[in-house]
Write a protein that holds these residues in place. Sequence first.
Motif, PDB file in Angstrom:
ATOM      1  N   ILE A   1       0.871  -1.166   0.000  1.00  0.00           N
ATOM      2  CA  ILE A   1       0.000   0.000   0.000  1.00  0.00           C
ATOM      3  C   ILE A   1       0.914   1.223   0.000  1.00  0.00           C
ATOM      4  CG2 ILE A   1      -1.806   1.275   1.194  1.00  0.00           C
ATOM      5  CD1 ILE A   1      -2.755  -1.406   0.146  1.00  0.00           C
ATOM      6  N   VAL A   2       0.748   2.098  -0.998  1.00  0.00           N
ATOM      7  CA  VAL A   2       1.644   3.248  -1.126  1.00  0.00           C
ATOM      8  C   VAL A   2       0.852   4.547  -1.137  1.00  0.00           C
ATOM      9  CG1 VAL A   2       3.298   1.850  -2.425  1.00  0.00           C
ATOM     10  CG2 VAL A   2       1.637   3.259  -3.665  1.00  0.00           C
ATOM     11  N   ASP A   3       1.583   5.656  -0.835  1.00  0.00           N
ATOM     12  CA  ASP A   3       0.954   6.969  -0.915  1.00  0.00           C
ATOM     13  C   ASP A   3       1.196   7.575  -2.294  1.00  0.00           C
ATOM     14  OD1 ASP A   3       3.559   7.916  -0.954  1.00  0.00           O
ATOM     15  OD2 ASP A   3       3.534   8.651   1.111  1.00  0.00           O
ATOM     16  N   LYS A   4       0.822   8.842  -2.482  1.00  0.00           N
ATOM     17  CA  LYS A   4       0.922   9.471  -3.795  1.00  0.00           C
ATOM     18  C   LYS A   4       2.360   9.653  -4.262  1.00  0.00           C
ATOM     19  CE  LYS A   4       0.550  14.145  -1.863  1.00  0.00           C
ATOM     20  NZ  LYS A   4      -0.220  15.414  -1.908  1.00  0.00           N
ATOM     21  N   ASN A   5       3.322   9.524  -3.316  1.00  0.00           N
ATOM     22  CA  ASN A   5       4.739   9.635  -3.671  1.00  0.00           C
ATOM     23  C   ASN A   5       5.421   8.278  -3.744  1.00  0.00           C
ATOM     24  OD1 ASN A   5       4.724  12.537  -3.764  1.00  0.00           O
ATOM     25  ND2 ASN A   5       4.673  12.513  -1.513  1.00  0.00           N
ATOM     26  N   ALA A   6       4.636   7.210  -3.750  1.00  0.00           N
ATOM     27  CA  ALA A   6       5.129   5.825  -3.836  1.00  0.00           C
ATOM     28  C   ALA A   6       5.874   5.390  -2.585  1.00  0.00           C
ATOM     29  CB  ALA A   6       6.008   5.635  -5.077  1.00  0.00           C
ATOM     30  N   ASN A   7       5.603   6.043  -1.465  1.00  0.00           N
ATOM     31  CA  ASN A   7       6.162   5.582  -0.197  1.00  0.00           C
ATOM     32  C   ASN A   7       5.287   4.469   0.357  1.00  0.00           C
ATOM     33  OD1 ASN A   7       8.260   7.626  -0.019  1.00  0.00           O
ATOM     34  ND2 ASN A   7       6.608   9.088   0.386  1.00  0.00           N
ATOM     35  N   VAL A   8       5.919   3.387   0.836  1.00  0.00           N
ATOM     36  CA  VAL A   8       5.169   2.261   1.392  1.00  0.00           C
ATOM     37  C   VAL A   8       4.558   2.656   2.723  1.00  0.00           C
ATOM     38  CG1 VAL A   8       5.312  -0.100   2.227  1.00  0.00           C
ATOM     39  CG2 VAL A   8       6.635   0.590   0.214  1.00  0.00           C
ATOM     40  N   LEU A   9       3.262   2.435   2.862  1.00  0.00           N
ATOM     41  CA  LEU A   9       2.557   2.780   4.085  1.00  0.00           C
ATOM     42  C   LEU A   9       2.513   1.583   5.034  1.00  0.00           C
ATOM     43  CD1 LEU A   9      -0.444   4.758   2.513  1.00  0.00           C
ATOM     44  CD2 LEU A   9       1.596   5.698   3.628  1.00  0.00           C
ATOM     45  N   PRO A  10       2.462   1.820   6.335  1.00  0.00           N
ATOM     46  CA  PRO A  10       2.400   0.725   7.304  1.00  0.00           C
ATOM     47  C   PRO A  10       1.025   0.076   7.333  1.00  0.00           C
ATOM     48  CG  PRO A  10       2.248   2.847   8.420  1.00  0.00           C
ATOM     49  CD  PRO A  10       2.533   3.148   6.977  1.00  0.00           C
ATOM     50  N   PRO A  11       0.914  -1.103   7.921  1.00  0.00           N
ATOM     51  CA  PRO A  11      -0.386  -1.770   8.028  1.00  0.00           C
ATOM     52  C   PRO A  11      -1.420  -0.872   8.688  1.00  0.00           C
ATOM     53  CG  PRO A  11       1.368  -3.274   8.624  1.00  0.00           C
ATOM     54  CD  PRO A  11       2.006  -1.926   8.475  1.00  0.00           C
ATOM     55  N   GLY A  12      -2.629  -0.938   8.186  1.00  0.00           N
ATOM     56  CA  GLY A  12      -3.716  -0.173   8.777  1.00  0.00           C
ATOM     57  C   GLY A  12      -3.959   1.176   8.135  1.00  0.00           C
ATOM     58  N   GLN A  13      -3.020   1.641   7.306  1.00  0.00           N
ATOM     59  CA  GLN A  13      -3.196   2.926   6.644  1.00  0.00           C
ATOM     60  C   GLN A  13      -3.707   2.728   5.216  1.00  0.00           C
ATOM     61  OE1 GLN A  13      -0.300   6.015   6.777  1.00  0.00           O
ATOM     62  NE2 GLN A  13       0.290   5.632   8.899  1.00  0.00           N
ATOM     63  N   GLN A  14      -4.680   3.552   4.855  1.00  0.00           N
ATOM     64  CA  GLN A  14      -5.257   3.449   3.516  1.00  0.00           C
ATOM     65  C   GLN A  14      -4.374   4.134   2.483  1.00  0.00           C
ATOM     66  OE1 GLN A  14      -9.115   5.219   1.157  1.00  0.00           O
ATOM     67  NE2 GLN A  14      -9.441   4.543   3.286  1.00  0.00           N
ATOM     68  N   GLY A  15      -4.240   3.510   1.334  1.00  0.00           N
ATOM     69  CA  GLY A  15      -3.468   4.078   0.244  1.00  0.00           C
ATOM     70  C   GLY A  15      -3.806   3.361  -1.039  1.00  0.00           C
TER      71      GLY A  15
ATOM     72  N   ARG B   1       4.862   4.448 -10.745  1.00  0.00           N
ATOM     73  CA  ARG B   1       5.127   5.494  -9.758  1.00  0.00           C
ATOM     74  C   ARG B   1       6.265   5.012  -8.867  1.00  0.00           C
ATOM     75  NH1 ARG B   1       0.258   6.715  -6.055  1.00  0.00           N
ATOM     76  NH2 ARG B   1      -0.687   7.122  -8.101  1.00  0.00           N
ATOM     77  N   GLY B   2       7.400   5.670  -9.006  1.00  0.00           N
ATOM     78  CA  GLY B   2       8.571   5.215  -8.261  1.00  0.00           C
ATOM     79  C   GLY B   2       8.959   3.817  -8.690  1.00  0.00           C
ATOM     80  N   ASP B   3       9.063   2.903  -7.751  1.00  0.00           N
ATOM     81  CA  ASP B   3       9.424   1.513  -8.044  1.00  0.00           C
ATOM     82  C   ASP B   3       8.208   0.620  -8.211  1.00  0.00           C
ATOM     83  OD1 ASP B   3      12.095   2.166  -7.899  1.00  0.00           O
ATOM     84  OD2 ASP B   3      12.329   1.551  -5.807  1.00  0.00           O
ATOM     85  N   PHE B   4       7.020   1.219  -8.345  1.00  0.00           N
ATOM     86  CA  PHE B   4       5.788   0.433  -8.320  1.00  0.00           C
ATOM     87  C   PHE B   4       4.915   0.646  -9.554  1.00  0.00           C
ATOM     88  CE2 PHE B   4       6.974   0.808  -3.889  1.00  0.00           C
ATOM     89  CZ  PHE B   4       6.730  -0.453  -3.382  1.00  0.00           C
ATOM     90  N   TYR B   5       4.173  -0.413  -9.876  1.00  0.00           N
ATOM     91  CA  TYR B   5       3.024  -0.313 -10.765  1.00  0.00           C
ATOM     92  C   TYR B   5       1.835  -0.002  -9.861  1.00  0.00           C
ATOM     93  CZ  TYR B   5      -1.131  -1.901 -13.257  1.00  0.00           C
ATOM     94  OH  TYR B   5      -2.387  -1.978 -13.803  1.00  0.00           O
ATOM     95  N   VAL B   6       1.105   1.062 -10.151  1.00  0.00           N
ATOM     96  CA  VAL B   6      -0.037   1.436  -9.315  1.00  0.00           C
ATOM     97  C   VAL B   6      -1.329   0.988  -9.999  1.00  0.00           C
ATOM     98  CG1 VAL B   6       1.044   3.320  -8.050  1.00  0.00           C
ATOM     99  CG2 VAL B   6       0.120   3.771 -10.315  1.00  0.00           C
ATOM    100  N   THR B   7      -2.191   0.372  -9.229  1.00  0.00           N
ATOM    101  CA  THR B   7      -3.384  -0.277  -9.786  1.00  0.00           C
ATOM    102  C   THR B   7      -4.547   0.676 -10.027  1.00  0.00           C
ATOM    103  OG1 THR B   7      -4.256  -0.784  -7.591  1.00  0.00           O
ATOM    104  CG2 THR B   7      -2.774  -2.422  -8.607  1.00  0.00           C
TER     105      THR B   7
ATOM    106  N   GLY C   1      -6.754   0.601  -0.996  1.00  0.00           N
ATOM    107  CA  GLY C   1      -6.927  -0.521  -0.090  1.00  0.00           C
ATOM    108  C   GLY C   1      -6.160  -0.341   1.196  1.00  0.00           C
ATOM    109  N   ILE C   2      -6.240  -1.357   2.036  1.00  0.00           N
ATOM    110  CA  ILE C   2      -5.555  -1.398   3.329  1.00  0.00           C
ATOM    111  C   ILE C   2      -4.963  -2.786   3.506  1.00  0.00           C
ATOM    112  CG2 ILE C   2      -5.862  -1.331   5.849  1.00  0.00           C
ATOM    113  CD1 ILE C   2      -8.157   0.625   5.438  1.00  0.00           C
ATOM    114  N   MET C   3      -3.781  -2.873   4.082  1.00  0.00           N
ATOM    115  CA  MET C   3      -3.187  -4.158   4.438  1.00  0.00           C
ATOM    116  C   MET C   3      -3.141  -4.255   5.955  1.00  0.00           C
ATOM    117  SD  MET C   3       0.550  -5.808   3.479  1.00  0.00           S
ATOM    118  CE  MET C   3       1.459  -4.660   4.513  1.00  0.00           C
ATOM    119  N   ASP C   4      -3.552  -5.408   6.505  1.00  0.00           N
ATOM    120  CA  ASP C   4      -3.512  -5.550   7.962  1.00  0.00           C
ATOM    121  C   ASP C   4      -2.173  -6.130   8.409  1.00  0.00           C
ATOM    122  OD1 ASP C   4      -3.560  -8.315   7.582  1.00  0.00           O
ATOM    123  OD2 ASP C   4      -5.674  -8.537   8.124  1.00  0.00           O
ATOM    124  N   GLU C   5      -2.041  -6.348   9.691  1.00  0.00           N
ATOM    125  CA  GLU C   5      -0.778  -6.839  10.262  1.00  0.00           C
ATOM    126  C   GLU C   5      -0.417  -8.225   9.762  1.00  0.00           C
ATOM    127  OE1 GLU C   5       1.324  -5.282  12.112  1.00  0.00           O
ATOM    128  OE2 GLU C   5       0.248  -3.494  12.818  1.00  0.00           O
TER     129      GLU C   5
END
Length: 579
Positions: A402-416, A446-452, A456-460
């Motif tokens: 799950i990434v933000d608009k700058n392709a930074n990986v977000l921690p579990p529980g955060q929407q992106g 975007r950055g190192d990612f293909y953005v879909t 979504g959100i990823m849990d622990e």
Amino acid sequence: MKLFKLQTLKSFWTLKPPNRTFHCHPRLLASDVYSQYEPVRQGKQEIPKYFNFASDVLDKWSEIEKAGKRPSNPAFWWINGEGEEVKWSFEELGFLSRKVANALTKVCGLQKGDRIVVILPRVPEWWLVTVACMRAGIVLLPGISQLSAKDILYRLQASKATCIITDNTLTSAVDSVASECQFLKTKLIVSKGSREGWLNFTDLYRNQSADHSCVKTRIQDSMIIFFTSGTTGSPKMAEHSQGSLGFRPLLSERYWLDLTPSDVIWSTADTGWIVASLASVFDPWVFGSCIFVHKLPRVESAAVLNTLCRFPIDTVVSAPTLFRMLVQNDLSSYKFMNLKRCVSGGEPLNPEVMEQWKSKTGLDIHEVYGQTEMGIICSVFKGMKVKPGSMGKAAPLYDVQIVDKNANVLPPGQQGEIAVRSRPIKPLGFFSGYVDNPKKTAETERGDFYVTGDRGIMDEDGYFQFIGRDDDIIISSGYRIGPFEVENALIEHAAVAETAVVSSPDPLRGEVVKAFVVLSPTFSSSDLESLTCDLQEHVKKTTAPYKYPRKVEFVRELPKTVTGKIKRNELRKKEWGRI
């Protein structure tokens, strides 16, 4: 159905596989084809430079059959619900598909790399053409049977296809636009009769030789092109290679389908969508499984339930709409013969439907998540804990985050935004790009990612939950509908001055198309109910029938930005009760 007698086979269509001795456990049989790529999966060998699914997978299973090392399960099993039935072994599939390959190349003049548009319902000929195209290196462009003449014109012009294959339901539509398609040379009809200007598909290949040498294809060679649903323009052409569709399941373990040569899998997907290729061609046949097909002109609860009871289907794959339909029935009188695994994909499935299905059948529904460009991205694997509302964990080969608009990986529980790592090495399974559209291809990175484009959100525990689209795509009964095409159709109507199309919640289909319409000042009728029906029929005729707005609301004006852009997002949020 007419049968053609052959010296080497019992009949041309309904072919009973010979009785064969089953020498080893069905779980181990998959290793006959699958295990040869174990060194590649372990990183001890590089991915091969050349690969062709027809010769390297299907023909290998044919050899295994002839050696008596595969159970007497057909490779392909088709019914139409009216008593007709087709069964092919891998050997028979190879025999017939080689004849079709010869017809396409020797009679129609198609060569490796040429493109062919195939618009057929769930009929055996679709599978023959699909495999024949692999053998000849012809690029297949599948389309759903509900396409309009306008849709067909766009696909033929954009793809520069030299051949089209369809049935008699669409021949008139094709003929109405064929003069505008300068690259189109050959038209084939799948029908018992004939039509002027068309070659009869069965007559064409019936007398062809079955002696055909599979072309040598590189693993990155184009194999299939799917048309996506655009948000602000025409559908894009997503190109897949021999590797991204054919070789990918050989590296992906048994992630979303856990099958053996003894298993029978049934996918209800329309032949125009990528899930039909995944669940009804490549992934099951890698493991030598039987692909079951019901023609199903209309997906109805009774037909589906009776089929599951009458036939030894182990796995069923369908859109959530089907399961929503099925749980509304009294299932106590239905006893499924073999059903062990249920897979849902195309859109989120309501947790309450999963719970009802479980309580009525004792079976879990395993969700999968994917895209035309990527295939399966996440899935609930067999044996995994089912979390209602979750679409499982990342599929093998993919690093999903799950990434933000700058392709930074977000921690579990955060929407992106749901994204798949594509750098420094692009995983096998990615599409090659949008044909003739490098700008749109670049916009997916975007950055190192293909953005879909999905949030979504990823849990622990690494489970992903789908939140919604970042764009305006409408996902209804598994069909992805771009609002642009619907708006274009509506604006053609004399009564419409302005319109905006968004998704609207629906208990059966998940969401449906809704149109907000500003009437033209010159329109005087006060019968809005009649106008609604008229607008719906107009869209059905102008675009594919499944795209029509099931809901229409007449408004004085549409919300817009200061620059005049319609705020679809605001309308969508209002429709879903978020503001």
